[in-house]
Design an enzyme around this catalytic site. Structure first.
Site, PDB file in Angstrom:
ATOM      1  N   HIS A 478       0.619  -0.736  -0.341  1.00 17.77           N
ATOM      2  CA  HIS A 478      -0.408   0.236   0.001  1.00 17.77           C
ATOM      3  C   HIS A 478       0.765   1.242   0.199  1.00 17.77           C
ATOM      4  CE1 HIS A 478      -3.925   2.643   0.037  1.00 17.77           C
ATOM      5  NE2 HIS A 478      -4.358   1.689   1.121  1.00 17.77           N
ATOM      6  N   TYR A 594     -14.636   5.774   8.918  1.00 20.76           N
ATOM      7  CA  TYR A 594     -13.672   6.640   8.149  1.00 20.76           C
ATOM      8  C   TYR A 594     -14.230   6.285   6.916  1.00 20.76           C
ATOM      9  CZ  TYR A 594      -8.566   6.829   5.629  1.00 20.76           C
ATOM     10  OH  TYR A 594      -7.886   7.223   5.183  1.00 20.76           O
TER      11      TYR A 594
END
Length: 792
Positions: A478, A594
């Site tokens: 990531h 989130y």
């Protein structure tokens, strides 16, 4: 050992009368072709670099300006207002100073002066066009307009953007014209933060948070903000480098599950059930994508088909590895890598991707992969679970790398992995979506997310995973990029695989079979027992994490984007509010939520957070759970909450989010050695519900209305909180939404399957709010009026 003979470029023997040298014509031919290809590649890269460097102008426009200036000399018109004459006066009279010969004539000096002035004017016009386009792209009012309603000013703005954008842009053409990410004001950020936590705190807790926020604003906020503004002037993006370093690279916990994410194959279609053939086509398509990427030939992604997005993240897609360190990792990106490392049943194989200066063809790749599948050799001591080092904690891996992999055959083999274009695993257990098996998506997702904990190289930019039944998938690291970047590549690869390369009737790759290629070679390892013990420890640590992942994949096909749009609601807002309703029904409390939003309309932009649990969303959820609330009241509250969510998403996209600003203020405070109780509390708050939408149809290479079965299943990630949920969703076409839900078995409060059922019910319950209204409209449309006319 036929491959050993083919690998020898020349042979020589020493005789009494001299050296007898025998050159291999085949190898010399391959060397020549490789050199030609390399020079062609450099030439194309140089040409495209020049085109992107002068964009939105073109090299031919320089010639036009020069011709115009030259023409003015002959008609005695001076558009330079005397500057050409000034340049001519300051030019040296001699071509080579200090030599008596080589004087330039007056006419030559006039021509050279005109060319120099024209070049300067051309460069000035390029910068003028760029800064004009940058100023236009800094306007974001268009994104706040209602969907389907475009104001006159926005239409004029779009026309100007198109006019200054030039024609046929390359991938990096717009980079210099993208605006910088603005730093929000501290007052705005604090106000939005307090607004976001109000529904999560009781009166006393909220009052305490207000006190902390006000103390921070009055004491040190101005000082910290000055440093951020200074950085925003100096750096291309005031967030992205710190985000990569502190959120990803400085993390010392395992990146498997905790950071890496996955992307699935086509949902309903498997082009071939031959593992080697599917891998051959997919790898070849990836090489085609990489070639266009290295040359910058991909079209830049543009919102509304006009507003460009930043392409910086795409640069490190291939030839990239995360290198472990004691305190922090680094991202190593190399250029022009010509090999692949393949893992199969505990063995690592080195495979060349080029022959004779060209990519291996799909049929050639299939042959090579089949050779690996047919290889029955055993793993070397310590080789089987070696990749578990990349799945465990970072510090033991960093120390083991320094001690055991910094010299000898281990260094050579590790360098081969870390410098490879990417990593390929030929898995030995079939996976994929099977409607007959209720948990097929769950098993498929867990396989892509963590596998056996030692059969993916989690440090590579991405690991391509090939299954025995022909299914594929990707596990991506990531730190170097976000999911839409990998998704962009994956869409290209799947479309190329299915609609351009194709397969024979027997399921093999098309093309002749070349059996003369040198066989893939085994990587060699000498792993001592102490290192094997470290590998086993990393494996056991990673396995504990993997076994704790509770995953549920869910296909919601009761309705999709088509129905939601008829309700005149944002599909993303619809789903986010359904998630809030599902979360409350599952946990009976609201939580900090989130949602990932992109900021790629700015240079080097990555992501921002949308705090989806708003006061408006809470009011809607409470109304849904209140038996006394009417449908009209619930619908009104839903629309209000949806509008609020859309506005927050737009603010995040346009640089006015909350969390990245507070994150950077916190880092500045740490650099300055000052302590802020407010920032410390903000940065320590857990996200018990973490959500993200996987983009679909970024390239529009496949018409899913014409080919509805050729749709991807999206991707997902592991749970962020120990007692929370991770939810990734993809809106597939008009009638399907796919949910990827993760949590932890160790939490007694969560259950991924149960949460999926809550999501389904929440989606249907919200849809039901619109049914009476839609039914009423339908009745009014068809009931005759007294005068014989009908409602329209």
């Amino acid at each position: 050992m036929a491959e050993a003979h083919q690998a020898v470029g020349f042979q020589f023997t020493v005789r009494p009368d001299g050296v007898d040298l025998k050159l291999s014509q085949e190898v010399i031919k391959n060397i020549y072709l490789s050199g030609v290809t390399a020079w062609k590649k450099r030439a194309i890269q140089f040409k495209n670099g020049v085109l992107a460097g002068v964009y939105p102008a073109s090299p031919s426009s320089w010639l036009i300006v020069v011709i115009a200036m030259m023409s003015s000399l002959y008609i005695h018109v001076d558009p330079s207002l005397g500057m050409i004459d000034a340049i001519k006066e300051n030019l040296p009279h001699s071509v080579v100073p200090f030599l008596s010969r080589g004087y330039m004539s007056v006419q030559t000096r006039a021509v050279l002066s005109a060319i120099l002035f024209a070049t300067g004017l051309w460069l000035f016009l390029i910068y003028l066009l760029r800064y004009t386009l940058k100023a236009l792209l800094s306007y974001h009012g268009w994104i706040f307009e209602s969907h389907g309603k475009m104001s006159t000013s926005t239409k004029v703005w779009l026309s100007l953007v198109k006019m200054f954008s030039g024609r046929r842009p390359l991938l990096y053409s717009f980079q210099a014209s993208l605006p910088r990410l603005p730093v929000p004001s501290v007052d705005d950020t604090i106000h939005r933060y307090l607004e976001s936590v109000r529904p999560l705190l009781d009166t006393e807790q909220y009052r305490q948070m207000e006190v902390l926020a006000n103390e921070f604003n009055e004491s040190m906020a101005t000082r910290l903000q000055r440093y951020l503004i200074l950085k925003s002037w100096w750096a291309t993006n005031y967030v992205s480098d710190w985000w990569e370093e502190y959120i990803y690279l400085r993390g010392r916990t395992p990146i498997m599950v905790n950071s890496n994410f996955y992307i699935m194959d086509l949902l309903y279609v498997t082009p071939t059930h031959r593992q080697a053939a599917r891998a051959g086509n997919v790898v070849h398509a990836m090489l085609q994508y990489r070639r266009k990427l290295e040359r910058g030939e991909h079209a830049p992604l543009r919102a509304l088909g006009t507003v460009p997005m930043c392409s910086t993240q795409m640069e490190r897609m291939f030839n990239t590895t995360r290198i472990p360190g004691i305190e922090t990792d680094i991202v190593q990106h190399l250029t022009d890598r010509k090999h692949l490392v393949v893992y199969h049943k505990g063995r690592f194989f080195h495979l060349w991707l080029y022959t004779g200066g060209r990519h291996l063809l799909p049929s050639e790749l299939e042959t090579q992969f089949q050779r690996i599948l047919n290889d029955t050799s055993e793993p070397q001591p310590g080789e089987l679970k070696l990749a578990a080092l990349t799945a465990g904690n970072r510090v033991p891996w960093a120390r083991a790398r320094i001690k055991y992999f910094s010299q000898g055959v281990n260094k050579v083999s590790l360098d081969a992995i870390e410098s490879a274009a990417f990593f390929l695993t030929l898995d030995d257990e079939p996976q994929g979506y099977d409607p007959a098996k209720t948990n097929s998506l769950d098993s498929y997702a867990k396989s892509l997310l963590h596998g056996k904990c030692y059969d993916r190289w989690f440090d590579k930019s991405f690991t391509l995973i090939s299954y025995p039944n022909g299914k594929m998938g990707v596990n991506a690291e990531h730190s170097w990029a976000d999911a839409p970047i990998v998704g962009h590549m994956w869409e290209y690869v799947l479309a190329t695989d299915c609609f351009h390369l194709g397969y024979t009737e027997e399921g093999h790759c098309k093309g002749d079979v070349n059996k003369g290629l040198p066989h893939p070679t085994r990587l060699q390892w000498q792993i001592p027992e102490e290192c094997q013990s470290i590998i086993e420890t990393s494996y056991l640590s990673a396995k504990q994490i993997a076994d704790d992942v509770d995953f549920h994949g869910y296909l919601f096909n009761d309705f999709g984007k088509g129905m939601i749009k008829k309700c005149r609601t944002s599909p993303d807002a619809f789903i986010q509010l359904a998630l809030q309703l599902a979360q409350f029904r599952d946990q009976r409390v609201f939580c900090l939520t989130y949602e990932s939003s992109m900021t790629r309309m700015f240079r080097d932009g990555r992501t921002e957070t949308v705090r989806s649990c708003t006061s408006e969303a809470v009011a809607f959820v409470r109304a849904m759970e209140d038996a006394g609330a009417t449908t009209a009241q619930r619908l009104a509250l839903f629309r209000k909450a949806a509008d609020k969510h859309q506005n927050m998403y737009r603010l995040a996209m346009t640089g006015s989010g909350i969390d990245r600003h507070l994150f950077c203020l916190y880092l500045v405070s740490k650099y300055l050695g000052v302590d802020s109780p407010f920032l410390k509390k903000v940065l320590s708050e857990p996200w018990k519900l973490s959500t993200s939408q996987t983009p679909q149809q970024q390239l529009n290479l496949v018409d899913i209305n014409k080919f509805p079965k050729y749709v991807g299943a999206g991707g997902g990630f592991g749970p962020v909180a120990d007692d929370g949920y991770g939810v990734s969703y993809i809106i597939v076409g008009e009638n399907l939404i796919t949910f990827h839900i993760s949590s932890k078995f160790s939490s007694p409060d969560t259950d991924s399957y149960r949460f999926g059922q809550h999501i389904q019910k929440a989606m249907l319950d919200i849809q039901a709010l619109y049914k009476p209204e839609n039914d009423k409209k339908t009745v009014e449309k068809h009931v005759p009026l007294e005068n014989g006319k009908k409602h329209i």
